[in-house]
Design an enzyme around this catalytic site. Sequence first.
Site, PDB file in Angstrom:
ATOM      1  N   HIS A 206       0.814  -1.220   0.000  1.00  0.00           N
ATOM      2  CA  HIS A 206       0.000   0.000   0.000  1.00  0.00           C
ATOM      3  C   HIS A 206       0.843   1.264   0.000  1.00  0.00           C
ATOM      4  CE1 HIS A 206       0.269   0.981   4.373  1.00  0.00           C
ATOM      5  NE2 HIS A 206       0.239  -0.314   4.573  1.00  0.00           N
TER       6      HIS A 206
ATOM      7  N   ASP B  98       6.145   1.309   6.966  1.00  0.00           N
ATOM      8  CA  ASP B  98       4.794   0.849   6.647  1.00  0.00           C
ATOM      9  C   ASP B  98       4.142   1.884   5.733  1.00  0.00           C
ATOM     10  OD1 ASP B  98       2.212  -0.158   6.679  1.00  0.00           O
ATOM     11  OD2 ASP B  98       1.830   0.324   8.781  1.00  0.00           O
TER      12      ASP B  98
ATOM     13  N   GLU C 146      -5.168   1.777   2.501  1.00  0.00           N
ATOM     14  CA  GLU C 146      -5.128   0.535   3.278  1.00  0.00           C
ATOM     15  C   GLU C 146      -5.304   0.826   4.759  1.00  0.00           C
ATOM     16  OE1 GLU C 146      -3.594  -2.594   5.817  1.00  0.00           O
ATOM     17  OE2 GLU C 146      -2.732  -0.581   5.599  1.00  0.00           O
ATOM     18  N   GLU C 147      -4.719   1.918   5.230  1.00  0.00           N
ATOM     19  CA  GLU C 147      -4.727   2.214   6.661  1.00  0.00           C
ATOM     20  C   GLU C 147      -6.116   2.545   7.197  1.00  0.00           C
ATOM     21  OE1 GLU C 147      -2.408   1.563   8.535  1.00  0.00           O
ATOM     22  OE2 GLU C 147      -0.464   1.857   7.564  1.00  0.00           O
TER      23      GLU C 147
ATOM     24  N   GLU D  11       3.443  -6.550   3.840  1.00  0.00           N
ATOM     25  CA  GLU D  11       3.224  -5.614   4.942  1.00  0.00           C
ATOM     26  C   GLU D  11       4.414  -5.627   5.903  1.00  0.00           C
ATOM     27  OE1 GLU D  11       1.620  -3.378   6.358  1.00  0.00           O
ATOM     28  OE2 GLU D  11      -0.343  -3.197   5.439  1.00  0.00           O
TER      29      GLU D  11
ATOM     30  N   HIS E 108       3.720   1.039  13.413  1.00  0.00           N
ATOM     31  CA  HIS E 108       2.865   2.219  13.593  1.00  0.00           C
ATOM     32  C   HIS E 108       3.496   3.242  14.528  1.00  0.00           C
ATOM     33  CE1 HIS E 108      -1.312   1.029  11.860  1.00  0.00           C
ATOM     34  NE2 HIS E 108      -0.315   0.592  11.109  1.00  0.00           N
TER      35      HIS E 108
END
Length: 358
Positions: free
Chosen positions: A65, A188, A222-223, A245, A326
């Site tokens: 993503h 990410d 995506e998030e 991922e 994250h």
Amino acid sequence: MRRELLQELLWACGPAGQENDVRDICLRELRASVDEMWVDNAGNVVGLLRGDGAADDAAIRVTAHMDELSMLVKRIGADGTLYLTPLGTMYPGNFGLGPVTVLGDRDRLTGVLSLGSEHTTRESERIWETKPDGGDKALDWTHVYVFTGRNVDELHAAGVHIGTRICVERSKRTLVEVADYLGCYFMDDRALVVALLDAAHTLRQRGRRPVNDVYFVFTTSEEVGGIGGAYAARTLPGDLILALEVGPTEGEYETSVSGGPIVAYSDAMCIYDKPVADRLMDIGEKLGLSPQPAVLGAFESDASHAKASGLVARAGLLCLPTLSTHGYEVIHRDAIDAVAQMVVEFLLNEHADSVGTR
């Protein structure tokens, strides 16, 4: 691993629904590796590498993503202060207080994500309640704001309004070396974008076609629910989606940032297909990469959203071991290459009727 490309992607802002800067890089880098390339109606970058003649229903979608964790303007104060809501699952402490980029429609502005002065008492309730010796509440989005230094008219002239995206500023997005590791915000999913681009490039260089048609998909949003991936799963041929991922490295999963690629058998949204996961584990072991199996919680991906919604028959998840997902994320310098190698082997040998050996 192309470090210069990774850094370029990390510097590019890509909040959910506004991934333009990242999309442009993906289009440039993917063009020479695929037979066809386009941007679909969801904003995904799609590249098709034709296989050796397999049927459409055997096609494989591999996703990484483009979007990143970011912030959205919820309201604007009379003094030009911006109040926020998150785009994705994270808290102010994940980013830390400091400079941000406000993506106005006509101009990009620098602001500061702020809490306020520590030199305050209970009279400053919003600040006091976050102090360990005060209210002892975790710092949340209701506590912070963005100081812009501009009045409402100036913000309007820049195209800043309710719904404007805000990202961590470029000065906080530069790779740092930590022994054999690399650290930065937004590995990410930029590290996996590099891995997917490298896999496509390697397949083209080898001159050997994969068994099935392969769609390399760089997805949007995506998030915030796997939106672009779900659209790609619904509209592209094939019954298998493999998501790339970051993967958490914590004791509860028995995974380590120093270990090999993580192969997920489930996450919070779905159970991944055992033959797909088994095949990935076999490939990783054959390549000597020490793959790490994991049953993940509090985790979702493009693939699990698509499968949980009934948009695909089969799904897999391959993760790059990442410390502090994250947050300020750390990866091993060899991890991107390891994931790319596994993707290449999977695509070169994957058959629609493949089964696991475990």
